[in-house]
Design a protein around this motif. Sequence first.
Motif, PDB file in Angstrom:
ATOM      1  N   GLU A   1       0.823  -1.213   0.000  1.00  0.00           N
ATOM      2  CA  GLU A   1       0.000   0.000   0.000  1.00  0.00           C
ATOM      3  C   GLU A   1       0.857   1.262   0.000  1.00  0.00           C
ATOM      4  O   GLU A   1       0.574   2.222  -0.729  1.00  0.00           O
ATOM      5  CB  GLU A   1      -0.925  -0.003   1.221  1.00  0.00           C
ATOM      6  CG  GLU A   1      -2.028  -1.038   1.152  1.00  0.00           C
ATOM      7  CD  GLU A   1      -2.977  -0.778   0.002  1.00  0.00           C
ATOM      8  OE1 GLU A   1      -3.331   0.405  -0.215  1.00  0.00           O
ATOM      9  OE2 GLU A   1      -3.343  -1.739  -0.705  1.00  0.00           O
ATOM     10  N   VAL A   2       1.892   1.278   0.811  1.00  0.00           N
ATOM     11  CA  VAL A   2       2.770   2.453   0.848  1.00  0.00           C
ATOM     12  C   VAL A   2       3.443   2.648  -0.506  1.00  0.00           C
ATOM     13  O   VAL A   2       3.544   3.781  -1.000  1.00  0.00           O
ATOM     14  CB  VAL A   2       3.815   2.313   1.975  1.00  0.00           C
ATOM     15  CG1 VAL A   2       4.834   3.446   1.904  1.00  0.00           C
ATOM     16  CG2 VAL A   2       3.135   2.315   3.331  1.00  0.00           C
ATOM     17  N   THR A   3       3.903   1.564  -1.109  1.00  0.00           N
ATOM     18  CA  THR A   3       4.527   1.669  -2.431  1.00  0.00           C
ATOM     19  C   THR A   3       3.547   2.224  -3.449  1.00  0.00           C
ATOM     20  O   THR A   3       3.903   3.088  -4.271  1.00  0.00           O
ATOM     21  CB  THR A   3       5.021   0.286  -2.891  1.00  0.00           C
ATOM     22  OG1 THR A   3       5.919  -0.249  -1.918  1.00  0.00           O
ATOM     23  CG2 THR A   3       5.732   0.383  -4.223  1.00  0.00           C
ATOM     24  N   ARG A   4       2.304   1.756  -3.392  1.00  0.00           N
ATOM     25  CA  ARG A   4       1.289   2.251  -4.330  1.00  0.00           C
ATOM     26  C   ARG A   4       1.029   3.737  -4.128  1.00  0.00           C
ATOM     27  O   ARG A   4       0.907   4.495  -5.100  1.00  0.00           O
ATOM     28  CB  ARG A   4       0.005   1.447  -4.151  1.00  0.00           C
ATOM     29  CG  ARG A   4      -1.098   1.793  -5.139  1.00  0.00           C
ATOM     30  CD  ARG A   4      -2.227   0.787  -5.045  1.00  0.00           C
ATOM     31  NE  ARG A   4      -2.845   0.809  -3.726  1.00  0.00           N
ATOM     32  CZ  ARG A   4      -3.854   1.626  -3.395  1.00  0.00           C
ATOM     33  NH1 ARG A   4      -4.341   2.478  -4.295  1.00  0.00           N
ATOM     34  NH2 ARG A   4      -4.394   1.572  -2.197  1.00  0.00           N
ATOM     35  N   HIS A   5       0.972   4.179  -2.877  1.00  0.00           N
ATOM     36  CA  HIS A   5       0.698   5.588  -2.608  1.00  0.00           C
ATOM     37  C   HIS A   5       1.883   6.476  -2.992  1.00  0.00           C
ATOM     38  O   HIS A   5       1.688   7.585  -3.513  1.00  0.00           O
ATOM     39  CB  HIS A   5       0.363   5.782  -1.132  1.00  0.00           C
ATOM     40  CG  HIS A   5      -0.921   5.120  -0.727  1.00  0.00           C
ATOM     41  ND1 HIS A   5      -2.050   5.153  -1.511  1.00  0.00           N
ATOM     42  CD2 HIS A   5      -1.264   4.408   0.392  1.00  0.00           C
ATOM     43  CE1 HIS A   5      -3.029   4.496  -0.905  1.00  0.00           C
ATOM     44  NE2 HIS A   5      -2.579   4.029   0.252  1.00  0.00           N
ATOM     45  N   VAL A   6       3.093   6.012  -2.724  1.00  0.00           N
ATOM     46  CA  VAL A   6       4.271   6.798  -3.113  1.00  0.00           C
ATOM     47  C   VAL A   6       4.321   6.965  -4.624  1.00  0.00           C
ATOM     48  O   VAL A   6       4.590   8.065  -5.135  1.00  0.00           O
ATOM     49  CB  VAL A   6       5.559   6.140  -2.582  1.00  0.00           C
ATOM     50  CG1 VAL A   6       6.799   6.792  -3.198  1.00  0.00           C
ATOM     51  CG2 VAL A   6       5.624   6.253  -1.063  1.00  0.00           C
ATOM     52  N   TRP A   7       4.042   5.887  -5.332  1.00  0.00           N
ATOM     53  CA  TRP A   7       4.068   6.000  -6.787  1.00  0.00           C
ATOM     54  C   TRP A   7       2.870   6.786  -7.305  1.00  0.00           C
ATOM     55  O   TRP A   7       2.916   7.348  -8.401  1.00  0.00           O
ATOM     56  CB  TRP A   7       4.135   4.624  -7.432  1.00  0.00           C
ATOM     57  CG  TRP A   7       5.554   4.196  -7.570  1.00  0.00           C
ATOM     58  CD1 TRP A   7       6.279   3.408  -6.730  1.00  0.00           C
ATOM     59  CD2 TRP A   7       6.449   4.593  -8.605  1.00  0.00           C
ATOM     60  NE1 TRP A   7       7.565   3.280  -7.166  1.00  0.00           N
ATOM     61  CE2 TRP A   7       7.706   3.986  -8.321  1.00  0.00           C
ATOM     62  CE3 TRP A   7       6.330   5.386  -9.743  1.00  0.00           C
ATOM     63  CZ2 TRP A   7       8.815   4.188  -9.138  1.00  0.00           C
ATOM     64  CZ3 TRP A   7       7.436   5.578 -10.555  1.00  0.00           C
ATOM     65  CH2 TRP A   7       8.649   4.976 -10.251  1.00  0.00           C
ATOM     66  N   GLY A   8       1.796   6.839  -6.526  1.00  0.00           N
ATOM     67  CA  GLY A   8       0.710   7.743  -6.882  1.00  0.00           C
ATOM     68  C   GLY A   8       1.181   9.193  -6.855  1.00  0.00           C
ATOM     69  O   GLY A   8       0.837   9.991  -7.738  1.00  0.00           O
ATOM     70  N   CYS A   9       1.984   9.542  -5.845  1.00  0.00           N
ATOM     71  CA  CYS A   9       2.570  10.892  -5.783  1.00  0.00           C
ATOM     72  C   CYS A   9       3.476  11.140  -6.981  1.00  0.00           C
ATOM     73  O   CYS A   9       3.467  12.230  -7.567  1.00  0.00           O
ATOM     74  CB  CYS A   9       3.358  11.062  -4.488  1.00  0.00           C
ATOM     75  SG  CYS A   9       2.388  10.905  -2.967  1.00  0.00           S
ATOM     76  N   VAL A  10       4.248  10.125  -7.344  1.00  0.00           N
ATOM     77  CA  VAL A  10       5.165  10.280  -8.479  1.00  0.00           C
ATOM     78  C   VAL A  10       4.381  10.502  -9.774  1.00  0.00           C
ATOM     79  O   VAL A  10       4.734  11.372 -10.590  1.00  0.00           O
ATOM     80  CB  VAL A  10       6.072   9.044  -8.597  1.00  0.00           C
ATOM     81  CG1 VAL A  10       6.913   9.112  -9.868  1.00  0.00           C
ATOM     82  CG2 VAL A  10       6.980   8.924  -7.383  1.00  0.00           C
ATOM     83  N   LEU A  11       3.316   9.737  -9.971  1.00  0.00           N
ATOM     84  CA  LEU A  11       2.536   9.870 -11.199  1.00  0.00           C
ATOM     85  C   LEU A  11       1.849  11.228 -11.270  1.00  0.00           C
ATOM     86  O   LEU A  11       1.728  11.818 -12.359  1.00  0.00           O
ATOM     87  CB  LEU A  11       1.506   8.743 -11.285  1.00  0.00           C
ATOM     88  CG  LEU A  11       2.080   7.329 -11.438  1.00  0.00           C
ATOM     89  CD1 LEU A  11       0.963   6.293 -11.470  1.00  0.00           C
ATOM     90  CD2 LEU A  11       2.934   7.230 -12.700  1.00  0.00           C
ATOM     91  N   ILE A  12       1.394  11.739 -10.135  1.00  0.00           N
ATOM     92  CA  ILE A  12       0.797  13.077 -10.127  1.00  0.00           C
ATOM     93  C   ILE A  12       1.840  14.124 -10.516  1.00  0.00           C
ATOM     94  O   ILE A  12       1.564  15.042 -11.304  1.00  0.00           O
ATOM     95  CB  ILE A  12       0.206  13.381  -8.738  1.00  0.00           C
ATOM     96  CG1 ILE A  12      -0.979  12.449  -8.459  1.00  0.00           C
ATOM     97  CG2 ILE A  12      -0.242  14.831  -8.641  1.00  0.00           C
ATOM     98  CD1 ILE A  12      -1.529  12.564  -7.056  1.00  0.00           C
ATOM     99  N   CYS A  13       3.044  13.985  -9.981  1.00  0.00           N
ATOM    100  CA  CYS A  13       4.111  14.926 -10.326  1.00  0.00           C
ATOM    101  C   CYS A  13       4.482  14.809 -11.802  1.00  0.00           C
ATOM    102  O   CYS A  13       4.756  15.815 -12.469  1.00  0.00           O
ATOM    103  CB  CYS A  13       5.337  14.679  -9.452  1.00  0.00           C
ATOM    104  SG  CYS A  13       5.128  15.185  -7.725  1.00  0.00           S
ATOM    105  N   ARG A  14       4.484  13.579 -12.324  1.00  0.00           N
ATOM    106  CA  ARG A  14       4.770  13.411 -13.747  1.00  0.00           C
ATOM    107  C   ARG A  14       3.715  14.105 -14.607  1.00  0.00           C
ATOM    108  O   ARG A  14       4.046  14.739 -15.620  1.00  0.00           O
ATOM    109  CB  ARG A  14       4.822  11.926 -14.090  1.00  0.00           C
ATOM    110  CG  ARG A  14       6.072  11.198 -13.630  1.00  0.00           C
ATOM    111  CD  ARG A  14       6.015   9.744 -14.066  1.00  0.00           C
ATOM    112  NE  ARG A  14       7.201   9.001 -13.662  1.00  0.00           N
ATOM    113  CZ  ARG A  14       7.382   7.700 -13.897  1.00  0.00           C
ATOM    114  NH1 ARG A  14       6.440   7.012 -14.532  1.00  0.00           N
ATOM    115  NH2 ARG A  14       8.495   7.101 -13.498  1.00  0.00           N
ATOM    116  N   ALA A  15       2.456  13.969 -14.202  1.00  0.00           N
ATOM    117  CA  ALA A  15       1.390  14.625 -14.962  1.00  0.00           C
ATOM    118  C   ALA A  15       1.554  16.140 -14.936  1.00  0.00           C
ATOM    119  O   ALA A  15       1.335  16.824 -15.946  1.00  0.00           O
ATOM    120  CB  ALA A  15       0.029  14.224 -14.394  1.00  0.00           C
TER     121      ALA A  15
END
Length: 311
Positions: A210-224
């Motif tokens: 879950e933590v990995t998924r949320h961290v990468w959610g932050c990364v994907l938002i920053c990429r967008a």
Amino acid sequence: MREHDSPATVPPVLDCAFPDGYDTVLINPAITTRQWRRRQSLAFLHPATILKGLFSAGLAMQLSVAGQGFGEKLGIGLVTLILVLGVWRALSHPSVEDPLRREAAQLPRLRRGEFFRRSDFDGLGADPGERVAELLAGLRELHRSPARAWLDPALPGEVHKVVWRTLGCLDRSRDARALADEVAAEPDAGDNLAAATRQAVDNVDTCLHEVTRHVWGCVLICRAWEQKMRRQDLADRVSHALVNAPGPDQLRGLSQDSDALPRSVFAHITAARDVTHAGLFPWEQSPSEWPELVLLPSRDSSTSLTTYRQP
């Protein structure tokens, strides 16, 4: 210590060189900038570095005694020192340059509990090891993202703390994982013990996922957001270029102005022809009176000269 941002910044993730190879390291977010600078300074005081310097200086001084004058001694000593340091550097570094060596740096003098190595979690199973690698990669990208300038300055640090706490929980699950395998292999242990230990391990793995998924959610938002910033920058540059580009009315007027130029030139040239009695131009005569086109051979057989010959 070489870093990607600034010597005064404590990087959350580093690629470091260890005696057993290269590895990715997560730095404890509790380390302050002052502590980090102290650790960097201590890293340069490695015993091997001190011994190299003392040995090289002593050897240079010993060989410089062979000279007679002060200048000769000094010259021999400097040349010897340069040669010794060059040979030592060549022997201490591989002849074939390793791409990882260019990116990796020696880990500062960090104490136990101030960092985690990615390889520390290789023995916990394939899935936890992959999640750890993903966590470190996501944290690194988030720390370096241009979108970080638009975030709350404390937000990347909060992500760093969450990742550190997550790896801490994973590290503390080692005993439970070992007991889970031991209990599963013991026929008299009972189903309750096996289920309890396995549930404890599954809870940690679920949290890690879950933590990995949320961290990468932050990364994907920053990429967008980075992509949107790139598009906005491109749109601004295109708009600026279009403003500076000539418009249709200007180009149309330029074409109209140039349209009258050949007629004006023709009028002046024909007037000059009439005044000087130079005769008609070839295109003003009938086709039968046009000059005959003759090809005269030149010195170079591959080319020829073109000339006109009156019939």
